[in-house]
Design an enzyme around this catalytic site. Structure first.
Site, mmCIF file in Angstrom:
data_model
loop_
_atom_site.group_PDB
_atom_site.id
_atom_site.type_symbol
_atom_site.label_atom_id
_atom_site.label_comp_id
_atom_site.label_asym_id
_atom_site.label_seq_id
_atom_site.Cartn_x
_atom_site.Cartn_y
_atom_site.Cartn_z
ATOM 1 N N HIS A 93 0.875 -1.100 -0.671
ATOM 2 C CA HIS A 93 -0.163 0.009 0.445
ATOM 3 C C HIS A 93 0.619 1.587 0.223
ATOM 4 C CE1 HIS A 93 0.482 0.466 4.221
ATOM 5 N NE2 HIS A 93 -0.212 0.979 4.801
ATOM 6 N N ASP A 229 1.526 -8.018 2.419
ATOM 7 C CA ASP A 229 1.460 -5.903 1.839
ATOM 8 C C ASP A 229 3.080 -6.302 1.851
ATOM 9 O OD1 ASP A 229 0.976 -3.779 1.885
ATOM 10 O OD2 ASP A 229 -0.495 -3.886 3.505
ATOM 11 N N SER A 653 3.838 2.088 8.428
ATOM 12 C CA SER A 653 3.698 1.314 7.439
ATOM 13 C C SER A 653 5.493 1.146 6.697
ATOM 14 C CB SER A 653 2.813 2.003 6.576
ATOM 15 O OG SER A 653 1.638 1.138 6.581
#
Ligand code: ARG
Ligand code: GLU
Length: 723
Positions: A93, A229, A653
């Protein structure tokens, strides 16, 4: 009793005291995002928690620290360097926006993934940057010397900004690198950050959405989780290994420091460390401000977004075209929506406001009677209380404007009409005027590309009542009179706006007259709301924020004095931080069945060919059927993700998750929604960060992507018996 404690607080205070006292002293054991150079000062804690390497290995300034392998990726994510050739690992992402710019219908990397099979095939990513942090130096004394707490804010701020400018210049000259000085702990600390920003970054590997975004918005912020991810990039440098703009002759960056990968696994209770760039936390705000988050800000956002998402979802289901226009917008809106719900639930369940009230009682006692307490501390909380309380209505209205009024997309477009009007009114040379207007119109193309007027009309009917009913006295006269003109029917009003405004179609914008704009219902809606904002809301909010910034700086300063600087770490501010904790399931003894780790068998169970978010690629299903896991098999499956109690936030992240030896075992990508309150109140009973197991990353690269050549440049810890 001090005046700051109103009746409601007293009631809660009493209630809590008669309940469990165990909750009163929150454990600070695992909380905290430390500034890397400061970890050495409290190294006993991190060693006690399990770190097995010298603390100096995590951060040092001679180029050999792990800090040189942890980077800012793009705007707002973290990445880690995993080879001597500048190979970079981050989240799927985090790379998503960049890949959207590279993908076409012929090269649909979202559907098929992307794997470079050699350096030549790696794809340049215009605009993407990667920043290495070389040195962090505490310059608090140099910035704050001679400044007093009594000084007027304006005077203080201008001295500080001159000092910052001069120091930055000096550091740039000294290091021949970028230098920025940032404020920490509400302006009580300053750090100089010396960095290198590389600008030639290329895409190396990107799994298809069926892996990298598996579970989509449904599973977002949730555990158990089965999302692969990750994505991979490479940093390129000039002939001297220095940052340079894109050039086909640039070479892979020769990274002296890169992470060793450990594929031996981990078990519950093992030490973990997250190294990255958390964005914003507010662990030290007063109960008054926290109450505004819990009772005003978050609920308004959630209520408005629930309405918006319901309408969007309906229209997206009915029409694939609308789906394609709104899927990315929807993901962004839903991400905050779900996080805030977890935040409110968690803060309430944890009595976070009441705990702060208790801590404030203790603070007040200290301020009243301790010889260490500065004079100003005595009435600080009372001042914060007065400032906060008087601004409830402004804060609420601001949120209703942002989430309800501007949630109606066409009203936001009114800003473009307004710009055109400004050009018309500026009496420019006709050609310049024509060109400027053409430019504004051209910039609206991206808006219309992802816009559906019918969907937006329903949003108008859903959100406008919320604003008008809740923002009360602040509602502009124009809004009231329009509603009255349509006999109180929001549908009729919406119908009128969307059938009469020029703004619903891009083509209409090309040849407008002044009178068309000022008579247009969308422009009128926009104009009335921006007048309200500029005249009432923004001035009040800025004066509120200015006074609060001062009080919060002093409050933070006295909290630091009171605690004698123990257990206090500065709130996250998008700078490099270290958090540590351990691998830990949620309620592992409870009946919920939550484990600390997920695997491929579970992902296959979730696979559903009828729901795009849950459709695994055929190739992965096949590898699973054949049990073709190669060296990545663990107990007959492949581990996918794990949770731990590290204190992380948005911006973490893509952060590397390290074991006790400082080796890479995973990549952080999310938190569980039950614990998103950790931005205000970390509690290791509920707060978990979610990480991708590096063995799943390697399995996908190797077996699904067929990009095994990348493994050759990585460094692996020696094999041990598998856990
Ligand atoms: N919740 C994660 C974060 O805050 C992941 C967001 C991207 N994933 C998604 N399904 N929208 O960034
Ligand atoms: N997904 C978040 C990010 O992009 C990290 C999750 C969190 O907020 O902890 O930064």
């Amino acid at each position: 009793m001090n005046s700051i404690f109103n009746k409601k607080s007293l009631r809660l205070f009493g209630g809590l005291l008669s309940g469990s006292l165990a909750c009163v002293n929150p454990s600070f054991a695992k909380e905290g995002m430390k500034v890397p150079p400061t970890v050495v000062q409290s190294q006993r804690d991190i060693i006690a928690a399990g770190l097995e390497i010298p603390v100096e290995t995590l951060y040092n300034t001679d180029g050999s620290g792990i800090n040189n392998a942890v980077v800012i990726f793009g705007r707002g994510c973290t990445g880690e360097i995993i080879s001597g050739q500048g190979l970079l690992l981050t989240n799927h992402h985090c790379g998503y926006g960049t890949v959207q710019g590279l993908a076409t219908t012929q090269n649909d990397y979202f559907a098929n993934g992307f794997w470079a099979m050699n350096n030549v095939q790696e794809l340049p990513c215009p605009g993407l940057t990667v920043t290495f942090i070389r040195v962090m130096e505490d310059v608090t004394k140099r910035i704050l010397t001679g400044l007093t707490d009594e000084m007027r804010d304006g005077e203080r701020d201008s001295i500080i900004s001159v000092r910052i400018k001069n120091l930055e210049k000096g550091f740039r000259f000294l290091y021949k690198k970028d230098a920025a000085i940032k404020s920490f702990a509400n302006g009580n600390q300053y750090w100089a950050i010396i960095s290198d920003t590389y600008k030639d970054i290329r895409l190396v590997g990107f799994p298809p959405n069926g892996i990298g975004a598996f579970g989509g918005d449904t599973d977002n912020w949730s555990w158990p989780r089965h999302t692969g991810d990750f994505s991979m990039f490479r940093v390129y440098a000039d002939a001297k290994n220095n940052p340079a703009e894109y050039n086909p002759n640039n070479k892979p960056y020769q990274s002296k420091e890169f992470l060793t990968i450990n594929t031996n696994g981990y078990k519950e209770g093992d030490f973990t460390l997250v190294y990255g760039f958390p964005g914003v936390t507010q662990e030290y705000v007063s109960s008054m401000q926290l109450e505004q988050v819990v009772n005003i800000i978050d609920p308004i956002r959630i209520e408005a977004r629930t309405k918006r998402l319901n309408v969007w979802t309906d229209y997206m289901h009915q029409d694939r075209n609308v789906f394609l226009k709104y899927t990315s917008k929807r993901a962004g809106v839903a991400n905050g929506w779900k996080k805030w719900q977890g935040e409110v639930m968690g803060l309430k369940r944890n009595n976070a406001v009441e705990k702060k009230i208790i801590a404030e009682h203790q603070f007040q006692d200290w301020a009243n009677s301790s010889p260490d307490a500065p004079l100003y501390a005595k009435d600080l909380l009372a001042k914060i209380q007065v400032k906060s309380a008087s601004r409830d209505a402004i804060i609420a209205t601001n949120e209703y404007i942002r989430e309800a009024v501007l949630g109606i997309e066409i009203i936001g477009l009114g800003a473009e009409l307004d710009k055109i009007l400004d050009v018309m009114d500026a009496n420019l040379n006709p050609q310049i005027s024509k060109d400027s207007i053409a430019k504004i119109v051209k910039n609206t193309a991206s808006f219309y590309k992802n816009y559906d007027a019918k969907t937006d009309q329903s949003i108008f009917s859903a959100l406008m009542p919320l604003f008008i009913e809740k923002a009360k006295n602040f509602v502009p006269a124009y809004y009231r009179s329009e509603l009255a003109r349509f006999g109180g029917s929001y549908q009729d009003w919406a119908d009128y706006v969307y059938s009469n405004s020029i703004a619903t179609k891009a083509d209409n914008l090309t040849s407008l007259t002044r009178s068309q704009i000022i008579n247009d219902p969308v422009w009128k809606l926009y104009d009335a709301i921006s007048t309200l904002r500029n005249e009432k809301i923004i001035p009040a909010l800025s004066s509120f924020n200015d006074s609060l910034a001062r009080f919060n700086r002093l409050y933070m300063k006295s909290q630091m004095l009171k605690s004698k600087y123990q257990d206090l770490y500065p709130d996250a501010n998008s700078t490099l931080r270290i958090a540590y904790g351990k691998v830990k399931g949620i309620d592992p003894e409870g009946s919920s069945g939550y484990a600390f780790q997920t695997n491929l068998d579970e992902a296959v169970t979730k696979h559903n060919p009828d729901v795009a978010e849950f459709t695994l690629p055929a190739k992965l299903l096949n590898l699973h059927k054949e049990k073709d896991y190669g060296r990545w098999a663990v107990n007959g499956t492949v581990p996918i993700a794990f949770i731990a109690d590290n204190h992380t936030s948005g911006g973490n992240s893509g952060s590397p998750v390290l074991n006790a030896k400082g080796e890479l075992i995973g990549t952080n990508f999310d938190r569980v929604w039950e614990g998103t309150m950790s931005d205000y109140n970390f509690d290791d009973r509920w707060c978990r960060n979610i990480s991708l197991d590096v063995r799943y990353t390697l399995f996908i690269i190797d077996k699904l992507g067929g990009a095994g050549w990348l493994l050759k440049e990585m460094r692996f810890a020696p094999a041990a018996s598998k856990k």
